[in-house]
Design a protein around this motif. Structure first.
Motif, PDB file in Angstrom:
ATOM      1  N   PRO A  23      35.266  41.516  41.809  1.00  0.00           N
ATOM      2  CA  PRO A  23      34.954  40.378  40.939  1.00  0.00           C
ATOM      3  C   PRO A  23      36.182  39.551  40.561  1.00  0.00           C
ATOM      4  N   GLY A  24      37.349  40.049  40.894  1.00  0.00           N
ATOM      5  CA  GLY A  24      38.549  39.325  40.515  1.00  0.00           C
ATOM      6  C   GLY A  24      39.043  39.731  39.133  1.00  0.00           C
ATOM      7  N   ARG A  25      40.259  39.368  38.868  1.00  0.00           N
ATOM      8  CA  ARG A  25      40.866  39.706  37.572  1.00  0.00           C
ATOM      9  C   ARG A  25      41.724  38.533  37.126  1.00  0.00           C
ATOM     10  N   PHE A  26      41.586  38.203  35.869  1.00  0.00           N
ATOM     11  CA  PHE A  26      42.414  37.141  35.308  1.00  0.00           C
ATOM     12  C   PHE A  26      42.737  37.532  33.868  1.00  0.00           C
ATOM     13  N   LYS A  27      43.990  37.857  33.635  1.00  0.00           N
ATOM     14  CA  LYS A  27      44.411  38.273  32.303  1.00  0.00           C
ATOM     15  C   LYS A  27      45.702  37.558  31.960  1.00  0.00           C
ATOM     16  N   LEU A  28      45.757  37.081  30.707  1.00  0.00           N
ATOM     17  CA  LEU A  28      46.936  36.330  30.277  1.00  0.00           C
ATOM     18  C   LEU A  28      48.053  37.240  29.802  1.00  0.00           C
ATOM     19  N   ASN A  29      47.713  38.481  29.388  1.00  0.00           N
ATOM     20  CA  ASN A  29      48.720  39.416  28.855  1.00  0.00           C
ATOM     21  C   ASN A  29      49.551  38.752  27.754  1.00  0.00           C
ATOM     22  N   ILE A  30      48.849  38.305  26.735  1.00  0.00           N
ATOM     23  CA  ILE A  30      49.495  37.563  25.639  1.00  0.00           C
ATOM     24  C   ILE A  30      50.341  38.519  24.810  1.00  0.00           C
TER      25      ILE A  30
END
Length: 754
Positions: free
Chosen positions: A510-517
């Protein structure tokens, strides 16, 4: 209120006159006196008559004094060790400190000085405002005094602690103290050598034709820290209710004098602001019957005076021995100067004799104080409601103005800065990066010190922890930088940083998108549609980053999107990060920007897509549009609704000769919600870029070069002359009708204004 004397001879006379008392006689007490006692009654009576007291009041007063003297022999000779439950306590409390420190004061002035500064004054920071305290009244080596500390723990007296200033001893044997219960005839005597108030220039005019006798005076000088000074007080007396509305009109007053030579003025009044506080100016009437004390008062009597300001103390009440009191009142001296010194004289006196004492209960003296107020910095509006969540926050690299506000004083002072929590000289700096000073000099009458500060990054482990600056005036008040509404210290937050982790989706992933703020608070907001919708980027409870939903991923990956991250109340107007399908970019830090909303208009293609755009403040906004479909061949009309620059000067629409138009909006300095419509079909557009059209009773003329345009009505009368700058669109309102526009280059055009 108390049981009265019924003299045997008076009863015999009433019976001989045929007046029957079938039930009352059984309830009355018949008192007889010795020959010596009767002689004393007659002597006292004649003495009162010589003072101008009516004969019937003179006899009543004299009779009650002799009865009182007789009963005094039966009272305890010492003060009870334990006060009655529910009673006002005189000099029995444990606050405001160790009572030995003033009970054993070397002089009565030193005793009074301690009480005024540590009991009466409501803010210890103002203690330096008080000087020259003097007391004139009862002050004995043990417990005899007419100035004392009192406290009350119940609900029937509206002042819980303060000073009592009385006409005589309030700390003596049983029956003389104001402490309850209210069960002793003639209690609270004004005995033990009260200070002589005969001829007092302040009190005498308030009770004329009667005369002040003995009492007490408490006087001190003060220099206020604010223009309006006040304190609370309650007047109570044993003269109530038997001697209300008689010549025994006990009195007090609070007199303020501007030094060195001002005239004293009284500030002790009832709520109407002009009635002095005396026995006769507020009561429930006089009880003259020998068997009608305060227990029989169901309501004010017919001879009442301003009964709304009076509270009777009924027989047996545990609160106090006095027979009545006023409601809680406030003395106010308004409009004083903080640069001048004043004298306050508190005076109380018996009137016409030294019996049946009175007292005034005092508290909450408010002179102001040398205060420090550190304003909570507001970091700029993004969304007022959301920004409220960040009002306790301080963010790194945000320039703020630290404001220290003071009550002015007429002398120089020194201010000391210190740090609390994680705040330090290392992470709170001046805007130029230099350390804050340890001390600041505050000049006489100076009210405000301001300077810009900047918060530097804190260790990651301290992100979100509290800290504060504390500011103290030497020998004065302190205040702490905190949110004045929530009473919380500020939380320090580092700026938002990201370490973007992106893996494209595949048929099996599904993909991954994380900003890791990192940095920031738990209430960071994010938007993927240019600020149209916002949501929390983190779980507000745990701080964990919230994953994007499947729908958000699809929306995000469909085309280039901006991701905006925003802290509530953060200093930058917008903080955003940009992501495209092809690349990931770091944070963009624009200058101050202004929001421009481009509408979606049917039959119009624009180089600016519909939605929200941002323009650097003060810059021009330029874009191209082309009318299509039903609007093909029409001229676009662009309106901003701005007030700073009217569209006549601030908007330019120029034909490019290929069906497109270039729109320029000059000097964007506020948010703009664009409106785009189209000119009427009778518009005229020349190949050289000149356009003339009408819309909503308005004529628009645009010329690519400097030009003039004269507007004539159908009768050939000149109605307008327009001067055109190169590329400028000039508009003018016209009544409906036919017009001819003649340009300076010789071309003419016919237009219809509808």
């Amino acid at each position: 209120m108390k049981k009265k004397i019924t003299r045997l001879c008076a009863t015999v006379l009433l019976l001989s006159a045929g007046i029957a008392f079938p039930t009352v006689i059984q309830a009355q007490r018949v008192n007889t006196f010795t020959v010596e006692q009767q002689a004393r009654i007659d002597a006292l009576k004649q003495g009162y008559i010589k003072k101008g007291v009516p004969a019937h009041w003179a006899e009543k007063r004299a009779t009650m004094i002799v009865e009182q003297e007789s009963k005094a022999q039966l009272r305890a000779s010492v003060r009870p060790a334990t006060p009655n439950t529910g009673s006002i306590k005189i000099d029995r409390g444990s606050t405001p400190g160790s009572y030995s420190s003033y009970h054993t004061a070397a002089t009565q002035d030193a005793y009074a000085d301690y009480l005024v500064k540590h009991v009466l004054l409501n803010n210890p920071a103002a203690v330096t405002a008080i000087s020259n305290v003097h007391f004139f009244g009862v002050y004995g080596p043990t417990d005899q005094r007419s100035l004392a500390y009192f406290e009350y723990e119940g609900t029937d007296f509206p002042i819980d602690k303060g000073l009592i200033l009385a006409t005589g001893d309030v700390n003596g044997v049983a029956g003389q103290s104001p402490e309850g219960p209210n069960d002793i005839a003639g209690g609270a005597l004004s005995a033990n050598g009260g200070y002589s108030m005969a001829g007092d220039p302040d009190l005498t005019p308030l009770v004329t034709p009667n005369h002040p006798d003995d009492g007490s005076i408490l006087v001190f000088d003060f220099k206020p820290f604010k223009p309006d000074v006040s304190f609370d007080f309650i007047f109570a007396s044993e003269e109530y209710p038997q001697f209300s509305n008689t010549g025994f009109n006990d009195i007090f007053g609070f007199f303020v004098t501007e030094l060195p030579s001002g005239a004293p003025f009284n500030i002790a009044y009832f709520p109407d602001g002009h009635t002095p506080v005396t026995i006769n100016n507020s009561n429930w009437g006089n009880i003259s019957s020998s068997d009608n004390d305060a227990t029989h008062l169901g309501a004010p009597l017919p001879d009442k005076v301003n009964s709304q300001w009076h509270v009777p103390i009924y027989q047996g009440s545990p609160v106090m021995e006095y027979g009545g009191r006023t409601i809680k009142l406030t003395a106010k001296a308004n409009g004083l100067s903080t640069s001048k010194t004043y004298r306050l004289a508190l005076k109380i006196a018996n009137v016409n004799d030294q019996n049946w004492g009175s007292a005034v209960f005092l508290s909450n003296l408010d002179l102001g104080a040398p205060q420090v107020g550190l304003d909570a910095p507001y970091m700029g509006a993004w969304n007022r409601e959301w920004d409220e969540q960040g009002k306790d926050h301080l963010y790194t690299d945000c320039i703020q103005t630290l404001k220290l506000g003071f009550l002015p004083a007429a002398f120089d002072r020194k201010l000391v800065l210190s740090y609390m929590g994680i705040a330090s000289k290392e992470n709170i700096r001046k805007a130029d990066g230099s350390p804050l000073p340890d001390t600041l000099d505050l000049k006489a009458n100076e009210e405000l010190i301001t300077f810009p500060i900047k918060i530097l990054p804190v260790p990651a482990a301290d992100n979100g922890k509290e800290g504060a600056i504390k500011a103290c005036i030497v020998s004065g008040d302190c205040d702490t930088v905190m949110n004045k509404t929530t009473k919380h210290f500020f939380k320090f937050f580092n700026g938002i940083q990201t370490n973007i982790d992106f893996v494209a989706p595949s048929p099996k992933y599904p993909g991954r998108f994380k900003l890791n703020i990192t940095g920031g608070s738990n209430k960071v907001y994010r938007s993927i549609d240019n600020g149209l919708h916002w949501e929390f980027a983190r779980d507000t409870a745990t701080g964990e980053e919230r994953p994007f939903t499947h729908d958000q991923m699809e929306y995000f990956l469909a085309s280039d999107r901006n991701i905006w991250l925003r802290e509530p109340n953060a200093c930058a107007q917008v903080q955003f990060f940009h992501f495209t399908k092809d690349s990931l970019a770091g944070p963009v830090q624009p200058g101050i920007s202004r929001q421009v909303i481009m509408p979606e208009v049917p039959g119009l293609v624009s180089s600016y897509a519909p939605g929200i755009h941002y323009v650097n403040s003060g810059s021009d906004l330029t874009f191209r549009v082309m009318p299509t479909g039903a609007n093909a061949g029409k001229v676009p009309v662009v309106e901003t609704g701005r007030k700073s620059i009217p569209d006549k000067q601030g908007v330019r629409v120029v034909s490019n000769g290929d069906g497109t138009y270039t729109v320029t909006i000059y000097r964007v300095r506020e948010a703009i919600d664009l409106r785009i419509s189209f000119a009427a079909p009778n518009s005229n557009v020349e190949a050289d870029g000149t356009s003339i059209y009408t819309e909503r009773e308005t004529l628009y003329v645009t010329s690519p070069t400097a030009n003039t345009a004269k507007v004539y009505n159908v009768s050939g009368v000149l109605v307008r002359t327009l001067t055109l700058s190169a590329g400028e669109t000039v508009r003018t309102a016209l009544p409906a009708g036919f017009y001819v526009v003649a340009l300076g280059n010789g071309n003419t055009h016919k237009v219809i204004v509808k």
